[in-house]
Structure formats: C-alpha cells, structure tokens
Motif scaffolding. Structure first.
Motif, mmCIF file in Angstrom:
data_model
loop_
_atom_site.group_PDB
_atom_site.id
_atom_site.type_symbol
_atom_site.label_atom_id
_atom_site.label_comp_id
_atom_site.label_asym_id
_atom_site.label_seq_id
_atom_site.Cartn_x
_atom_site.Cartn_y
_atom_site.Cartn_z
ATOM 1 N N ARG A 215 0.879 -1.236 0.059
ATOM 2 C CA ARG A 215 0.011 0.138 0.068
ATOM 3 C C ARG A 215 0.825 1.227 0.156
ATOM 4 O O ARG A 215 0.585 2.306 -0.564
ATOM 5 N N ASP A 216 1.943 1.321 1.102
ATOM 6 C CA ASP A 216 2.650 2.320 0.918
ATOM 7 C C ASP A 216 3.530 2.415 -0.660
ATOM 8 O O ASP A 216 3.647 3.705 -1.030
ATOM 9 N N TRP A 217 3.892 1.408 -1.062
ATOM 10 C CA TRP A 217 4.606 1.611 -2.502
ATOM 11 C C TRP A 217 3.485 2.153 -3.478
ATOM 12 O O TRP A 217 3.923 2.926 -4.218
ATOM 13 N N HIS A 218 2.381 1.672 -3.493
ATOM 14 C CA HIS A 218 1.497 2.213 -4.228
ATOM 15 C C HIS A 218 1.131 3.795 -4.253
ATOM 16 O O HIS A 218 1.289 4.659 -5.021
ATOM 17 N N SER A 219 1.192 4.244 -2.859
ATOM 18 C CA SER A 219 0.856 5.660 -2.478
ATOM 19 C C SER A 219 2.073 6.357 -3.112
ATOM 20 O O SER A 219 1.653 7.455 -3.427
ATOM 21 N N ARG A 220 3.307 5.850 -2.734
ATOM 22 C CA ARG A 220 4.393 6.446 -3.312
ATOM 23 C C ARG A 220 4.560 6.784 -4.561
ATOM 24 O O ARG A 220 4.688 7.853 -5.551
ATOM 25 N N LEU A 221 3.956 5.769 -5.742
ATOM 26 C CA LEU A 221 3.987 5.886 -6.896
ATOM 27 C C LEU A 221 2.674 6.816 -7.496
ATOM 28 O O LEU A 221 3.037 7.698 -8.402
#
Length: 245
Positions: A215-221
């Motif tokens: 989820r964090d990775w998605h948010s950063r992208l």
C-alpha cells in the motif's frame, strides 16, 4: 525561436526569494546553474528579475518532487538553452521510469499472490527435482552470482549446501525468495528492509505480511504521478510565457 524575456514588473532577488521561501543566495545559485534565464543588471551591477524568472522558478520547484533535483535542473537548463526537445525527452524519461516502477510493483504483487502455504512456510521440505544452482539462477535474473551471495549474507535467502560438492542448492522456496528479493530491489527497497519482509512471507505463507508495504509503495507511485502532472503544468505555463505562439 522567439523568446519573451521582457516584463514591466521588475523584481529584486529578495522579492523572488521571499515569494518562494528561498534565500537570495539560492536564487543566485539557480540562475548560475541555468535553472533561471540570465537576469538583467542595473547600472550598479545589481540583478533584476521579472515575472518570467518567477515563473521559471515556480516551474523548477514544481518539477523537483516528481523528477528529482538533477533531472529538474537538466530540464530547466535545456529549456533556457533553447533545447526544448531535450527537455521534453527528459520529461518523457521520468514518466517511462514511473511506468516501469508500476510494472515492477505489479510483478511483486503477482509473485506474492502466487505463493502457497507450502512454499511460504518456515517448514522446509527436501529439495525438489527442479532444484537449481547459483550460476543458472543468477543468469536467469540478470544478476551476478556475487549478488546472490550478498543476499544470502543479508538473510534474504537460505540455500542448502550439497553435502558432496559444497555447492549452493536452491530449492523451490529458495527460488521464490530470490525472485521476491529481486523484485523488491527493483522497487527501491534496501536489503535491510527486504530481509524482514521475506521472513514474514516465509512465516505466513502469503501476501498479508506485505500488504502494508505494498500500500505504501502504491501511495508513493501515485504521489510521484501527481507530482509529474503538477510539474508538467508548471513547465507548460513557463514555456507559454517564454515562447509565445
């Protein structure tokens, strides 16, 4: 190429600096780096700026979050140096890198969803007939065998040793761990961040332990994508003022 460098509004360095939360030295540094077009000088040698310089600074500051400081600098230098096509090529490169990062994230998610409790468990079965060795595995992933040895030292993978030859033997679970480590490394994760994630996957045998990280990775992208849009809008506004049709 016609360039609009005129403006009736004259700004001092302090005006430009205060309007963007910067120091006057930072403004001068940006001009010297080519991020801003050259400033005019008063008869006494003082710099004077215009709304064009303010818009150039706004464009640069909007580009930095999505492109990073070096690429944002290169974009502005290209624009101010009459190399707009090069600036646009750099912009395209950042969008292409974001797309590749999205593909990497999807590959990680697909790899994790393909895990089964049997292969994700901490209980390790005997090596299967499809076991492999360090050379072929490294070649398949496009990395050096030394990289796999470094991952082993960091606790990311735990291959057995053949009792007769001493060679590393990677069974199905080991190969899964190596593939997962490879994808996470492509996603920008450090070895010390990956090791506990893989340990959690081994223990739980599924996607759940990594859902927070994903989820964090998605948010950063997504944040990068929005930042690229804001940067593009600000750059386009600057180009329209600099190069009126």
């Amino acid at each position: 190429m016609a360039r609009n460098l005129q403006s009736s509004e004259r700004l001092r360095p302090i005006d430009l600096a205060r309007g963007h939360g910067l120091s006057t030295q930072a403004v001068r540094n940006y001009e010297e780096a080519g991020i801003l077009p050259p400033a005019a000088r008063t008869p006494h040698g003082y710099r004077t700026y215009t709304r064009l310089h303010a818009q150039a600074l706004e464009a640069f500051l909007a580009l930095v979050p999505g492109h990073g400081h070096p690429t944002a600098t290169a974009i502005m230098r290209a624009v101010n140096g009459d190399a707009v096509d090069e600036a646009l090529r750099l912009v395209d490169g950042s969008h292409a890198a974001l797309l590749e990062d999205r593909r990497t994230l999807r590959a990680v998610e697909d790899a994790l969803r393909g895990l089964s409790p049997a292969t994700g468990s901490t209980t390790r079965a005997a090596p299967k007939a499809g076991r492999t060795f360090i050379g072929p595995l490294a070649e398949e992933l496009g990395v050096r065998p030394a990289t796999l040895r470094a991952w082993e030292a960091a606790g990311l993978v735990r291959p057995r040793r053949d009792p007769l030859t001493g060679y590393r033997v990677y069974d199905e679970a080991d190969v899964r761990d190596v593939r997962l480590a490879h994808q996470l490394r492509r996603g920008g994760y450090l070895l010390e961040q990956i090791a506990p994630l893989i340990a959690q996957v081994r223990a739980a045998g599924g996607l759940e332990p990594l859902e927070g990280a994903l989820r964090d990775w998605h948010s950063r992208l997504s944040a990068r994508g929005r930042a690229l849009l804001r940067g593009a809008a600000a750059l386009d506004a600057y180009l329209r003022r600099l190069l009126p049709e």
